[in-house]
Design a protein around this motif. Sequence first.
Motif, mmCIF file in Angstrom:
data_model
loop_
_atom_site.group_PDB
_atom_site.id
_atom_site.type_symbol
_atom_site.label_atom_id
_atom_site.label_comp_id
_atom_site.label_asym_id
_atom_site.label_seq_id
_atom_site.Cartn_x
_atom_site.Cartn_y
_atom_site.Cartn_z
ATOM 1 N N PRO A 74 0.788 -1.233 0.000
ATOM 2 C CA PRO A 74 0.000 0.000 0.000
ATOM 3 C C PRO A 74 0.818 1.279 0.000
ATOM 4 O O PRO A 74 0.244 2.369 -0.006
ATOM 5 C CB PRO A 74 -0.777 -0.127 1.312
ATOM 6 C CG PRO A 74 0.184 -0.824 2.229
ATOM 7 C CD PRO A 74 0.965 -1.784 1.348
ATOM 8 N N GLY A 75 2.143 1.146 0.039
ATOM 9 C CA GLY A 75 3.003 2.317 0.123
ATOM 10 C C GLY A 75 3.474 2.567 1.542
ATOM 11 O O GLY A 75 2.880 2.094 2.517
ATOM 12 N N TYR A 102 -1.713 -1.432 8.026
ATOM 13 C CA TYR A 102 -2.068 -2.787 7.608
ATOM 14 C C TYR A 102 -1.447 -3.830 8.532
ATOM 15 O O TYR A 102 -2.079 -4.843 8.857
ATOM 16 C CB TYR A 102 -1.628 -3.020 6.167
ATOM 17 C CG TYR A 102 -2.554 -2.459 5.122
ATOM 18 C CD1 TYR A 102 -3.527 -3.247 4.519
ATOM 19 C CD2 TYR A 102 -2.463 -1.126 4.725
ATOM 20 C CE1 TYR A 102 -4.373 -2.743 3.546
ATOM 21 C CE2 TYR A 102 -3.306 -0.601 3.756
ATOM 22 C CZ TYR A 102 -4.255 -1.413 3.175
ATOM 23 O OH TYR A 102 -5.104 -0.905 2.222
ATOM 24 N N VAL A 103 -0.222 -3.596 8.949
ATOM 25 C CA VAL A 103 0.418 -4.523 9.882
ATOM 26 C C VAL A 103 -0.365 -4.587 11.189
ATOM 27 O O VAL A 103 -0.566 -5.655 11.771
ATOM 28 C CB VAL A 103 1.879 -4.119 10.135
ATOM 29 C CG1 VAL A 103 2.489 -4.958 11.269
ATOM 30 C CG2 VAL A 103 2.705 -4.293 8.863
ATOM 31 N N ASP A 104 -0.853 -3.424 11.647
ATOM 32 C CA ASP A 104 -1.658 -3.391 12.870
ATOM 33 C C ASP A 104 -2.931 -4.212 12.731
ATOM 34 O O ASP A 104 -3.487 -4.683 13.725
ATOM 35 C CB ASP A 104 -2.005 -1.950 13.231
ATOM 36 C CG ASP A 104 -0.807 -1.154 13.727
ATOM 37 O OD1 ASP A 104 0.206 -1.795 14.109
ATOM 38 O OD2 ASP A 104 -0.874 0.094 13.729
ATOM 39 N N GLU A 105 -3.402 -4.371 11.496
ATOM 40 C CA GLU A 105 -4.598 -5.186 11.242
ATOM 41 C C GLU A 105 -4.254 -6.647 10.961
ATOM 42 O O GLU A 105 -5.123 -7.422 10.564
ATOM 43 C CB GLU A 105 -5.374 -4.606 10.062
ATOM 44 C CG GLU A 105 -6.182 -3.369 10.415
ATOM 45 C CD GLU A 105 -7.277 -3.676 11.428
ATOM 46 O OE1 GLU A 105 -7.959 -4.709 11.287
ATOM 47 O OE2 GLU A 105 -7.455 -2.861 12.355
ATOM 48 N N GLY A 106 -2.979 -7.012 11.128
ATOM 49 C CA GLY A 106 -2.611 -8.421 11.037
ATOM 50 C C GLY A 106 -1.977 -8.856 9.742
ATOM 51 O O GLY A 106 -1.644 -10.039 9.586
ATOM 52 N N ILE A 107 -1.797 -7.946 8.782
ATOM 53 C CA ILE A 107 -1.173 -8.330 7.515
ATOM 54 C C ILE A 107 0.337 -8.386 7.685
ATOM 55 O O ILE A 107 0.957 -7.486 8.246
ATOM 56 C CB ILE A 107 -1.564 -7.349 6.397
ATOM 57 C CG1 ILE A 107 -3.027 -7.583 6.018
ATOM 58 C CG2 ILE A 107 -0.665 -7.513 5.173
ATOM 59 C CD1 ILE A 107 -3.537 -6.728 4.904
ATOM 60 N N SER A 108 0.931 -9.475 7.184
ATOM 61 C CA SER A 108 2.385 -9.618 7.271
ATOM 62 C C SER A 108 3.038 -9.866 5.922
ATOM 63 O O SER A 108 4.267 -9.866 5.827
ATOM 64 C CB SER A 108 2.753 -10.763 8.224
ATOM 65 O OG SER A 108 2.213 -11.990 7.790
ATOM 66 N N VAL A 112 4.337 -6.404 -4.217
ATOM 67 C CA VAL A 112 4.474 -5.311 -5.175
ATOM 68 C C VAL A 112 4.266 -5.878 -6.575
ATOM 69 O O VAL A 112 4.939 -6.845 -6.964
ATOM 70 C CB VAL A 112 5.872 -4.669 -5.070
ATOM 71 C CG1 VAL A 112 6.040 -3.580 -6.127
ATOM 72 C CG2 VAL A 112 6.113 -4.121 -3.672
ATOM 73 N N GLY A 113 3.361 -5.305 -7.338
ATOM 74 C CA GLY A 113 3.128 -5.750 -8.705
ATOM 75 C C GLY A 113 3.870 -4.892 -9.711
ATOM 76 O O GLY A 113 3.828 -3.658 -9.622
ATOM 77 N N VAL A 114 4.566 -5.527 -10.653
ATOM 78 C CA VAL A 114 5.249 -4.797 -11.721
ATOM 79 C C VAL A 114 4.982 -5.490 -13.046
ATOM 80 O O VAL A 114 4.951 -6.715 -13.132
ATOM 81 C CB VAL A 114 6.769 -4.673 -11.483
ATOM 82 C CG1 VAL A 114 7.065 -3.883 -10.229
ATOM 83 C CG2 VAL A 114 7.443 -6.023 -11.438
ATOM 84 N N ALA A 167 11.862 -0.320 -8.429
ATOM 85 C CA ALA A 167 11.983 0.705 -7.395
ATOM 86 C C ALA A 167 10.944 0.528 -6.281
ATOM 87 O O ALA A 167 11.299 0.633 -5.093
ATOM 88 C CB ALA A 167 11.894 2.101 -8.015
ATOM 89 N N PRO A 168 9.657 0.252 -6.593
ATOM 90 C CA PRO A 168 8.699 0.042 -5.498
ATOM 91 C C PRO A 168 9.035 -1.187 -4.648
ATOM 92 O O PRO A 168 8.800 -1.188 -3.437
ATOM 93 C CB PRO A 168 7.362 -0.128 -6.224
ATOM 94 C CG PRO A 168 7.558 0.491 -7.559
ATOM 95 C CD PRO A 168 8.989 0.248 -7.909
ATOM 96 N N LEU A 169 9.577 -2.223 -5.264
ATOM 97 C CA LEU A 169 9.989 -3.405 -4.500
ATOM 98 C C LEU A 169 11.117 -3.049 -3.538
ATOM 99 O O LEU A 169 11.099 -3.456 -2.363
ATOM 100 C CB LEU A 169 10.435 -4.518 -5.446
ATOM 101 C CG LEU A 169 10.997 -5.774 -4.756
ATOM 102 C CD1 LEU A 169 9.891 -6.519 -4.023
ATOM 103 C CD2 LEU A 169 11.684 -6.681 -5.776
ATOM 104 N N LEU A 170 12.088 -2.306 -4.005
ATOM 105 C CA LEU A 170 13.208 -1.921 -3.142
ATOM 106 C C LEU A 170 12.724 -1.062 -1.983
ATOM 107 O O LEU A 170 13.218 -1.194 -0.854
ATOM 108 C CB LEU A 170 14.263 -1.186 -3.959
ATOM 109 C CG LEU A 170 14.898 -1.980 -5.103
ATOM 110 C CD1 LEU A 170 15.903 -1.103 -5.856
ATOM 111 C CD2 LEU A 170 15.567 -3.245 -4.591
ATOM 112 N N GLU A 171 11.753 -0.194 -2.242
ATOM 113 C CA GLU A 171 11.164 0.613 -1.182
ATOM 114 C C GLU A 171 10.516 -0.275 -0.117
ATOM 115 O O GLU A 171 10.722 -0.091 1.086
ATOM 116 C CB GLU A 171 10.118 1.556 -1.768
ATOM 117 C CG GLU A 171 9.337 2.353 -0.739
ATOM 118 C CD GLU A 171 8.185 3.115 -1.365
ATOM 119 O OE1 GLU A 171 8.353 4.329 -1.606
ATOM 120 O OE2 GLU A 171 7.126 2.493 -1.622
ATOM 121 N N ALA A 172 9.748 -1.259 -0.577
ATOM 122 C CA ALA A 172 9.060 -2.149 0.359
ATOM 123 C C ALA A 172 10.044 -2.995 1.149
ATOM 124 O O ALA A 172 9.862 -3.224 2.358
ATOM 125 C CB ALA A 172 8.074 -3.040 -0.405
#
Length: 264
Positions: free
Chosen positions: A215-216, A223-229, A233-235, A243-248
């Motif tokens: 989600p950025g 999202y982590v607080d809601e239990g997502i782990s 990233v879709g490319v 670049a978005p993958l490296l950010e994540a």
Amino acid sequence: MTRSIRIGLQLQPQQQPDYGVIRDTVLRAEDAGADIVFNWDHFYPLYGDPDGAHFECWTMLGAWAEQTERVEIGALVTGGGYRNPDLLADMARTVDHISGGRLILGIGSGWFEKDYDEYGYEFGTKGSRLDLLAEYLPRITSRLGKLNPQPTRHIPLLIGGGGPKKTLPLVAKYADIWHSFGEFETHTEKSKILEARCADVGRSPSEIERSTSWPGLEHAAAYVDEGISLFTVGVGGPDYDLAPLLEAIGWRDENSPPPLSGLA
């Protein structure tokens, strides 16, 4: 139960006719520290030129199983109606062995009508496709138990979707990972429904890893607080900008708790 944060890449095999570029992108993602590399199970591009270059999902996963060493691999997600379920189980078992136990079996009910029409599958309705998935899941799990040799491990089953009447009961009964689509509020609403469906079948919701699209940086912690782990990233092609993958991955490395023994 606290899970370590994982980052996946969905490498969408579209708009790039040179498979070598896709192969190199998988290696770049593994070298960068991705935990999982997914593709998707479509026969035509979902955006850009609708008749542009595209490659098939499961043959590609077999190649990825050989070329990678560490990352888990899988489809986000396999179209449930595109293959005989017993055959799909055998395919999954085979890729599991080729990869040394790194396959995730992602599956959903399917939705892209062009795939069905062009390849001769019955599109039906959303309800009929979900009914078919409900019929296929026990056949897949049964066939996995009959194969010789057996899979190298319990192959994690990822189910994508969030329908409260049909999909979430299947998630509660069969899934090791639930991939949620939609906005944050939609996820929190569906998560509560999933907890109720888990109670119906006597299963702890903590047994199911929660997954969604990346989600950025500004939204990931919520999202982590809601239990997502698990964030993916879709490319897409032709360039496969990571670049978005490296950010994540950078965010994961700053925020993930150390993994617990025996827990992904």
